[in-house]
Scaffold this active site. Structure first.
Site, PDB file in Angstrom:
ATOM      1  N   ARG A  35      30.031  39.687  43.609  1.00 33.58           N
ATOM      2  CA  ARG A  35      28.582  39.721  42.570  1.00 33.58           C
ATOM      3  C   ARG A  35      27.682  39.056  43.441  1.00 33.58           C
ATOM      4  NH1 ARG A  35      32.133  38.170  37.118  1.00 33.58           N
ATOM      5  NH2 ARG A  35      32.359  39.962  36.387  1.00 33.58           N
ATOM      6  N   ASP A  63      33.630  37.544  41.799  1.00 37.07           N
ATOM      7  CA  ASP A  63      32.526  36.444  41.989  1.00 37.07           C
ATOM      8  C   ASP A  63      31.832  36.604  43.409  1.00 37.07           C
ATOM      9  OD1 ASP A  63      33.295  34.623  39.462  1.00 37.07           O
ATOM     10  OD2 ASP A  63      35.024  34.999  40.747  1.00 37.07           O
ATOM     11  N   ALA A  78      49.465  46.927  33.071  1.00 38.92           N
ATOM     12  CA  ALA A  78      49.060  48.225  33.633  1.00 38.92           C
ATOM     13  C   ALA A  78      48.461  49.193  32.681  1.00 38.92           C
ATOM     14  CB  ALA A  78      50.689  48.706  34.145  1.00 38.92           C
ATOM     15  N   HIS A 137      37.417  30.517  38.677  1.00 38.43           N
ATOM     16  CA  HIS A 137      36.769  31.744  38.303  1.00 38.43           C
ATOM     17  C   HIS A 137      36.197  31.460  37.134  1.00 38.43           C
ATOM     18  CE1 HIS A 137      35.998  35.705  37.238  1.00 38.43           C
ATOM     19  NE2 HIS A 137      36.933  35.649  36.257  1.00 38.43           N
ATOM     20  N   VAL A 139      44.984  37.942  38.372  1.00 42.31           N
ATOM     21  CA  VAL A 139      43.769  38.460  37.703  1.00 42.31           C
ATOM     22  C   VAL A 139      43.228  37.870  36.363  1.00 42.31           C
ATOM     23  CG1 VAL A 139      42.068  40.494  37.174  1.00 42.31           C
ATOM     24  CG2 VAL A 139      43.862  40.231  39.422  1.00 42.31           C
ATOM     25  N   GLY A 140      44.329  37.857  35.395  1.00 49.55           N
ATOM     26  CA  GLY A 140      44.452  37.498  34.206  1.00 49.55           C
ATOM     27  C   GLY A 140      43.708  36.228  33.880  1.00 49.55           C
ATOM     28  N   ILE A 169      41.781  47.191  33.133  1.00 49.20           N
ATOM     29  CA  ILE A 169      41.869  46.921  34.748  1.00 49.20           C
ATOM     30  C   ILE A 169      42.809  47.699  35.175  1.00 49.20           C
ATOM     31  CG2 ILE A 169      42.165  45.084  36.365  1.00 49.20           C
ATOM     32  CD1 ILE A 169      40.668  43.194  34.858  1.00 49.20           C
TER      33      ILE A 169
HETATM   34  P1  NAX Z   1      43.096  44.766  28.545  1.00 55.15           P
HETATM   35  O1  NAX Z   1      43.225  43.984  27.339  1.00 55.15           O
HETATM   36  O2  NAX Z   1      42.337  45.976  28.584  1.00 55.15           O
HETATM   37  O3  NAX Z   1      44.436  44.648  28.938  1.00 55.15           O
HETATM   38  C1  NAX Z   1      45.386  43.756  29.273  1.00 55.15           C
HETATM   39  C2  NAX Z   1      46.568  44.362  29.189  1.00 55.15           C
HETATM   40  O4  NAX Z   1      47.661  43.423  29.514  1.00 55.15           O
HETATM   41  C3  NAX Z   1      47.083  44.885  27.617  1.00 55.15           C
HETATM   42  O5  NAX Z   1      47.496  46.234  27.862  1.00 55.15           O
HETATM   43  C4  NAX Z   1      48.209  43.894  27.442  1.00 55.15           C
HETATM   44  O6  NAX Z   1      49.263  44.832  26.400  1.00 55.15           O
HETATM   45  C5  NAX Z   1      48.771  43.565  28.670  1.00 55.15           C
HETATM   46  N1  NAX Z   1      49.351  42.239  28.597  1.00 55.15           N
HETATM   47  C6  NAX Z   1      49.281  41.160  27.723  1.00 55.15           C
HETATM   48  N2  NAX Z   1      50.115  40.237  27.928  1.00 55.15           N
HETATM   49  C7  NAX Z   1      51.158  40.832  28.907  1.00 55.15           C
HETATM   50  C8  NAX Z   1      52.325  40.113  29.416  1.00 55.15           C
HETATM   51  N3  NAX Z   1      52.877  39.136  28.912  1.00 55.15           N
HETATM   52  N4  NAX Z   1      52.863  41.124  30.225  1.00 55.15           N
HETATM   53  C9  NAX Z   1      52.462  42.433  30.451  1.00 55.15           C
HETATM   54  N5  NAX Z   1      51.335  42.687  30.095  1.00 55.15           N
HETATM   55  C10 NAX Z   1      50.608  42.021  29.179  1.00 55.15           C
HETATM   56  O7  NAX Z   1      42.484  43.597  29.335  1.00 55.15           O
HETATM   57  P2  NAX Z   1      41.603  43.973  30.792  1.00 55.15           P
HETATM   58  O8  NAX Z   1      40.224  44.378  30.728  1.00 55.15           O
HETATM   59  O9  NAX Z   1      42.455  44.833  31.561  1.00 55.15           O
HETATM   60  O10 NAX Z   1      41.546  42.551  31.531  1.00 55.15           O
HETATM   61  C11 NAX Z   1      42.837  41.791  31.900  1.00 55.15           C
HETATM   62  C12 NAX Z   1      42.665  40.376  32.269  1.00 55.15           C
HETATM   63  O11 NAX Z   1      41.876  40.152  33.421  1.00 55.15           O
HETATM   64  C13 NAX Z   1      42.014  39.513  31.222  1.00 55.15           C
HETATM   65  O12 NAX Z   1      42.769  38.247  31.297  1.00 55.15           O
HETATM   66  C14 NAX Z   1      40.690  39.170  31.677  1.00 55.15           C
HETATM   67  O13 NAX Z   1      40.032  38.150  31.325  1.00 55.15           O
HETATM   68  C15 NAX Z   1      40.777  39.218  33.154  1.00 55.15           C
HETATM   69  N6  NAX Z   1      39.725  39.280  33.971  1.00 55.15           N
HETATM   70  C16 NAX Z   1      39.605  38.575  35.136  1.00 55.15           C
HETATM   71  C17 NAX Z   1      38.712  38.677  36.087  1.00 55.15           C
HETATM   72  C18 NAX Z   1      38.742  37.898  37.353  1.00 55.15           C
HETATM   73  O14 NAX Z   1      37.796  37.895  38.272  1.00 55.15           O
HETATM   74  N7  NAX Z   1      39.875  37.170  37.738  1.00 55.15           N
HETATM   75  C19 NAX Z   1      37.314  39.482  35.837  1.00 55.15           C
HETATM   76  C20 NAX Z   1      37.919  40.590  34.993  1.00 55.15           C
HETATM   77  C21 NAX Z   1      38.660  40.198  33.707  1.00 55.15           C
HETATM   78  O15 NAX Z   1      37.850  39.607  32.953  1.00 55.15           O
END
Ligand code: NAX
Length: 327
Positions: free
Chosen positions: A164, A161, A12, A189, A131-132, A16
């Site tokens: 886009r 996707d 959070a 994805h 999403v992750g 994103i």
């Molecule tokens: P950020 O690194 O800005 O934020 C991720 C946040 O998640 C960090 O604040 C971190 O502390 C927290 N986090 C990590 N492990 C955690 C856990 N076990 N429990 C709770 N919180 C945790 O990344 P952001 O740019 O926000 O991207 C988040 C994820 O979305 C990434 O894995 C990224 O690859 C993925 N994406 C997926 C997309 C999709 O289309 N499915 C597109 C966009 C994005 O690249």
């Protein structure tokens, strides 16, 4: 007025998250008449928890009338308590020198724990969006770790996707992006996703006929959509955030409130449709109604499309095989 629903968001305090939470809070995801209780999860790390506090202060300062509560958590077992919707955004990014297997294993650990927590404490109807990244495989892991919840309620985000692809088609044809119907994205994805406009229409006209350029489809359109994430990083120095949050809002809104017959793309567990093995978390064209999605069936898969689908499927099965021993 309606009873509040509980929305859990992980990661959070990330980028994103920052683009997503304010839109959930303003009612763009579940409707302007639906109060929400936000249950926000971050890692226990002090910096992340402090950042989360700051985000919560800002949500409070927006004075959103629909926000009936905001909670900060560092443990999925409390964050997911009774949650009706869970957006799993936080994941382990690939660090320097990290091997693919290490990345899969680190995420397998996170999504096993979160799947178990959802299984133990979430609403029995919880709707989950992962999403992750790697999103499809993480969703698969969470689903497999939550045997008491309906498998169909675990989904992965392919909507970015899809959006886009729609935007590329709009700029190619000069038509409004909102007028594009019947677009589909198949598979993972990742750059192997197969964006498919063979059935798409704009104001009743076939997009394939409007564009009438198969070379553009294969050599420009598909690589552009597939590599769009990398292009954003190259331009912005940061990965897609607002567009990813927008896609997450679209995915959940359409699932919860319906699409009125319009096709959208969701990553969902296969039940064998289009020859995809059962349980593979695969991008499919769907329509949504009454809180349920339904795969668009009976589409003809030509030779080129089958090759593309086979390629993205093989990649997904490789990821899935890479984590099987960890589940
Ligand atoms: P950020 O690194 O800005 O934020 C991720 C946040 O998640 C960090 O604040 C971190 O502390 C927290 N986090 C990590 N492990 C955690 C856990 N076990 N429990 C709770 N919180 C945790 O990344 P952001 O740019 O926000 O991207 C988040 C994820 O979305 C990434 O894995 C990224 O690859 C993925 N994406 C997926 C997309 C999709 O289309 N499915 C597109 C966009 C994005 O690249």
């Amino acid at each position: 007025s309606k009873k509040p629903v509980r929305v859990a968001v992980t990661g959070a305090a990330g980028q994103i998250g920052y683009a997503l939470l304010f839109r959930i809070a303003s009612g763009e995801m579940l409707g302007k008449d639906q109060p929400v209780i936000l249950q926000l999860l971050e890692i226990p790390d002090e910096k992340a928890q402090n950042a989360l506090k700051g985000v919560i202060m800002e949500i409070e300062d927006c004075a959103f009338p629909l926000v009936a509560g905001i909670e900060a958590h560092s443990d999925p077992m409390t964050a997911f308590k009774d949650t009706d919707y869970a957006l799993l955004v936080g994941a382990r990014p690939r660090g320097p020198g990290m091997e693919r297997a290490d990345l899969l294993a680190a995420n397998a650990q996170i999504f096993t724990a979160q799947g178990k927590a959802l299984n133990a404490v979430a609403s029995r109807d919880v709707r989950v969006l992962v999403v992750g990244n790697p999103a499809n495989t993480n969703a698969y892991i969470a689903m497999k770790s939550a045997p008491d919840l309906p498998a169909k309620n675990f989904t992965a985000m392919l909507r970015l996707d899809h959006n886009r692809a729609a935007s590329q088609i709009a700029s190619k044809t000069g038509k409004a992006v909102g007028s594009i119907e019947k677009l589909a994205v198949w598979g993972n994805h990742s750059p192997t996703m197969y964006a498919d406009y063979r059935f798409a229409t704009i104001e009743g006209q076939s997009v394939k006929e409007l564009i009438n350029d198969e070379q553009w489809n294969r050599e420009v359109f598909l690589p552009t959509v597939g590599k769009r994430g990398a292009a954003i990083i190259a331009a912005r120095g940061l990965s897609s955030a607002a567009s990813a949050a927008g896609a997450a809002i679209d995915h959940m809104r359409d699932w919860a409130l319906g699409t009125n017959g319009k096709w959208v793309t969701m990553g969902i567990p296969s039940k064998g449709e289009y020859g995809i093995p059962a349980e593979v978390m695969f991008g499919y064209p769907v329509t949504c109604e009454g809180g349920e999605y339904k795969i668009v069936e009976g589409l003809e898969i030509d030779e080129f499309s089958q090759e593309c689908i086979n390629k993205t499927l093989a990649e997904l099965q490789g990821e899935q095989d890479g984590v099987k021993h960890l589940l």
